[in-house]
Motif scaffolding. Structure first.
Motif, PDB file in Angstrom:
ATOM      1  N   UNK A 172       0.888  -1.379  -0.133  1.00  0.00           N
ATOM      2  CA  UNK A 172       0.230   0.109  -0.100  1.00  0.00           C
ATOM      3  C   UNK A 172       0.957   1.338  -0.144  1.00  0.00           C
ATOM      4  N   UNK A 173       1.764   1.206   1.089  1.00  0.00           N
ATOM      5  CA  UNK A 173       2.822   2.280   0.918  1.00  0.00           C
ATOM      6  C   UNK A 173       3.444   2.721  -0.608  1.00  0.00           C
ATOM      7  N   UNK A 174       4.025   1.611  -1.141  1.00  0.00           N
ATOM      8  CA  UNK A 174       4.747   1.489  -2.569  1.00  0.00           C
ATOM      9  C   UNK A 174       3.611   2.102  -3.387  1.00  0.00           C
ATOM     10  N   UNK A 175       2.649   1.512  -3.511  1.00  0.00           N
ATOM     11  CA  UNK A 175       1.424   1.919  -4.515  1.00  0.00           C
ATOM     12  C   UNK A 175       0.968   3.459  -4.212  1.00  0.00           C
ATOM     13  N   UNK A 176       0.758   3.877  -3.134  1.00  0.00           N
ATOM     14  CA  UNK A 176       0.532   5.406  -2.983  1.00  0.00           C
ATOM     15  C   UNK A 176       1.723   6.134  -3.461  1.00  0.00           C
ATOM     16  N   UNK A 177       2.969   5.881  -3.099  1.00  0.00           N
ATOM     17  CA  UNK A 177       3.958   6.587  -3.596  1.00  0.00           C
ATOM     18  C   UNK A 177       4.174   6.609  -5.272  1.00  0.00           C
ATOM     19  N   UNK A 178       3.735   5.291  -5.853  1.00  0.00           N
ATOM     20  CA  UNK A 178       3.742   5.230  -7.383  1.00  0.00           C
ATOM     21  C   UNK A 178       2.774   6.275  -7.805  1.00  0.00           C
ATOM     22  N   UNK A 179       1.666   6.617  -7.225  1.00  0.00           N
ATOM     23  CA  UNK A 179       0.663   7.388  -7.698  1.00  0.00           C
ATOM     24  C   UNK A 179       0.908   8.785  -7.553  1.00  0.00           C
ATOM     25  N   UNK A 180       1.943   9.079  -6.726  1.00  0.00           N
ATOM     26  CA  UNK A 180       2.398  10.576  -6.690  1.00  0.00           C
ATOM     27  C   UNK A 180       3.527  10.774  -7.373  1.00  0.00           C
ATOM     28  N   UNK A 181       4.278   9.744  -8.164  1.00  0.00           N
ATOM     29  CA  UNK A 181       5.356  10.100  -9.068  1.00  0.00           C
ATOM     30  C   UNK A 181       4.585  10.828 -10.160  1.00  0.00           C
ATOM     31  N   UNK A 182       3.554  10.587 -10.760  1.00  0.00           N
ATOM     32  CA  UNK A 182       2.750  11.009 -11.749  1.00  0.00           C
ATOM     33  C   UNK A 182       2.883  12.682 -11.502  1.00  0.00           C
ATOM     34  N   UNK A 183       2.613  12.984 -10.386  1.00  0.00           N
ATOM     35  CA  UNK A 183       2.703  14.790 -10.189  1.00  0.00           C
ATOM     36  C   UNK A 183       4.070  15.454 -10.424  1.00  0.00           C
ATOM     37  N   UNK A 184       5.097  14.331 -10.564  1.00  0.00           N
ATOM     38  CA  UNK A 184       6.525  14.971 -10.949  1.00  0.00           C
ATOM     39  C   UNK A 184       6.458  15.388 -12.398  1.00  0.00           C
ATOM     40  N   UNK A 191       4.633  -2.815 -14.760  1.00  0.00           N
ATOM     41  CA  UNK A 191       4.506  -4.390 -15.013  1.00  0.00           C
ATOM     42  C   UNK A 191       4.000  -5.034 -13.671  1.00  0.00           C
ATOM     43  N   UNK A 192       2.855  -5.594 -13.640  1.00  0.00           N
ATOM     44  CA  UNK A 192       2.484  -5.979 -12.067  1.00  0.00           C
ATOM     45  C   UNK A 192       1.624  -7.106 -12.190  1.00  0.00           C
ATOM     46  N   UNK A 193       1.528  -7.903 -11.369  1.00  0.00           N
ATOM     47  CA  UNK A 193       0.536  -9.233 -11.323  1.00  0.00           C
ATOM     48  C   UNK A 193      -0.614  -8.679 -10.311  1.00  0.00           C
ATOM     49  N   UNK A 194      -0.346  -7.822  -9.322  1.00  0.00           N
ATOM     50  CA  UNK A 194      -1.285  -7.170  -8.337  1.00  0.00           C
ATOM     51  C   UNK A 194      -2.092  -6.188  -9.235  1.00  0.00           C
ATOM     52  N   UNK A 195      -3.104  -6.976  -9.906  1.00  0.00           N
ATOM     53  CA  UNK A 195      -3.931  -6.250 -10.678  1.00  0.00           C
ATOM     54  C   UNK A 195      -4.902  -5.188  -9.846  1.00  0.00           C
ATOM     55  N   UNK A 196      -5.362  -5.550  -8.932  1.00  0.00           N
ATOM     56  CA  UNK A 196      -6.315  -4.660  -7.925  1.00  0.00           C
ATOM     57  C   UNK A 196      -5.817  -3.565  -7.611  1.00  0.00           C
ATOM     58  N   UNK A 197      -4.405  -3.483  -7.046  1.00  0.00           N
ATOM     59  CA  UNK A 197      -4.021  -2.236  -6.677  1.00  0.00           C
ATOM     60  C   UNK A 197      -3.309  -1.351  -7.698  1.00  0.00           C
ATOM     61  N   UNK A 198      -2.722  -2.135  -8.835  1.00  0.00           N
ATOM     62  CA  UNK A 198      -2.205  -1.265  -9.777  1.00  0.00           C
ATOM     63  C   UNK A 198      -3.495  -0.585 -10.522  1.00  0.00           C
ATOM     64  N   UNK A 199      -4.709  -1.287 -10.987  1.00  0.00           N
ATOM     65  CA  UNK A 199      -5.650  -0.422 -11.819  1.00  0.00           C
ATOM     66  C   UNK A 199      -6.107   0.426 -10.791  1.00  0.00           C
ATOM     67  N   UNK A 200      -6.093   0.163  -9.612  1.00  0.00           N
ATOM     68  CA  UNK A 200      -6.551   1.330  -8.765  1.00  0.00           C
ATOM     69  C   UNK A 200      -5.859   2.792  -8.890  1.00  0.00           C
ATOM     70  N   UNK A 201      -4.546   2.752  -9.205  1.00  0.00           N
ATOM     71  CA  UNK A 201      -3.807   3.967  -9.367  1.00  0.00           C
ATOM     72  C   UNK A 201      -3.523   4.339 -10.765  1.00  0.00           C
ATOM     73  N   UNK A 202      -3.667   3.321 -11.801  1.00  0.00           N
ATOM     74  CA  UNK A 202      -3.321   3.489 -13.266  1.00  0.00           C
ATOM     75  C   UNK A 202      -4.509   4.586 -14.096  1.00  0.00           C
ATOM     76  N   UNK A 203      -3.908   5.009 -14.899  1.00  0.00           N
ATOM     77  CA  UNK A 203      -4.690   5.770 -15.869  1.00  0.00           C
ATOM     78  C   UNK A 203      -5.273   4.904 -17.044  1.00  0.00           C
TER      79      UNK A 203
END
Length: 237
Positions: A172-184, A191-203
Motif C-alpha cells: 500500500x505504501x509503495x503504490x501510494x508513492x507510485x501514484x504520486x510520481x505522476x505529479x512530478x 508491470x504488475x501481477x497485483x491487478x487490483x492495486x495497480x488498476x486502482x492507481x493507473x490511468x
C-alpha cells in the motif's frame, strides 16, 4: 512521450514478444497486466535496451529512436528501469545507492533537487541514509530501488513487479508513492501481477498474453471487464 511499435523479442527459437505496441504519455501511469511467462519482463528489458528486439521494432522517447542505443545511453535520454528483484547494492548505504542513480550527465545538476523529491516520496529513507541496504526489509529496499531510478531524472520510469514479495502494508505504501510520481511529470509503465492495486492507481492499461497485446483500455474499463475480473481480480460481475 514513450511510443513502442511492433516490438518483437526472441530467445533462440522462443518468441517472447510478437508485435507489441503501446504508448505512455508524460505524467501518465500505465499498467501492463499478464500472467507469468506472458512476456512482461522481456518487454521492459527490450524498451530499456537490456535485450535487443528483432528487426522492424521501434522504441521512441520524445521522438528519439532508442533501439540502436546501448543501455547506458538510453538512461541519458530520460528512461529508467527498476528491474524485478530490485538490483540494489546491499553493501552500500542508502545514500550511496541513491547517489549512484544520479550518475547520468542529465541528472548531476539536479541531484539535490531529485534527492529532496525522493525523500518526500519515501520519508523512511531520510532516517536510514547511513544504513547498509542489505539490513533493510524488502519493502524498504524497493523504496531504495525506485528512489535510485528517480535520481536519474527520468521522463519515463519502468517498473518490473515492484510489489513482488512485499507485505500488504508495504504494498500500500509503495503504490501510494507510485501514484504520486505522476505529479512530478514522470510517465510510468508498471508491470504488475497485483491487478487490483495497480488498476486502482493507473490511468490506462494493457493485457499481455503469450507475447501479444490482447486488450487495452482505461483503468475503469479494465476493472469493469468480465475477462479481466475473472483472470486478474478473482471475481466476476
Amino acid at each position: 512521450m514513450l511510443e513502442v511499435r511492433e516490438l518483437c523479442v526472441a530467445y533462440g527459437k522462443h518468441q517472447a514478444l510478437r508485435g507489441v505496441s503501446l504508448q505512455v504519455a508524460k505524467g501518465e501511469l500505465v499498467v501492463m497486466l499478464g500472467a507469468n511467462g506472458a512476456g512482461k519482463s522481456s518487454l521492459l528489458k527490450a524498451i530499456g535496451a537490456m535485450v535487443r528486439p528483432l528487426a522492424g521494432a521501434s522504441v521512441l522517447l520524445a521522438g528519439r529512436e532508442l533501439t540502436r542505443l546501448p543501455a547506458h545511453q538510453v538512461v541519458e535520454t530520460g528512461l529508467a528501469l527498476v528491474p524485478e528483484g530490485r538490483g540494489v547494492f546491499g553493501d552500500l548505504t542508502v545514500r550511496e545507492n541513491l547517489q549512484l542513480g544520479a550518475q547520468p550527465r542529465r541528472a548531476r545538476a539536479l541531484e539535490a533537487q531529485s534527492l529532496e523529491r525522493v525523500l518526500e516520496l519515501f520519508p523512511k529513507l531520510a532516517q536510514r541514509m547511513g544504513q547498509s541496504v542489505r539490513t533493510m526489509s524488502g519493502g524498504e529496499q524497493q523504496m531504495v530501488a525506485v528512489g535510485r531510478a528517480l535520481m536519474s531524472a527520468p521522463d519515463i520510469l519502468l517498473l518490473d513487479e515492484p510489489s513482488l514479495g512485499l507485505s500488504p502494508l508495504m504494498c500500500r505504501e509503495l503504490f501510494a508513492a507510485l501514484a504520486r510520481i505522476r505529479t512530478l511529470g514522470v510517465g510510468v509503465l508498471l508491470v504488475e501481477q497485483n491487478a487490483r492495486q495497480s488498476l486502482a492507481i493507473a490511468d490506462r492499461g494493457y493485457l499481455l498474453e503469450t507475447g501479444l497485446v490482447v486488450g487495452a483500455g482505461t483503468a475503469a474499463e479494465l476493472q469493469a471487464s468480465a475477462a479481466v475480473r475473472k483472470a486478474y481480480l478473482g471475481s466476476t460481475p
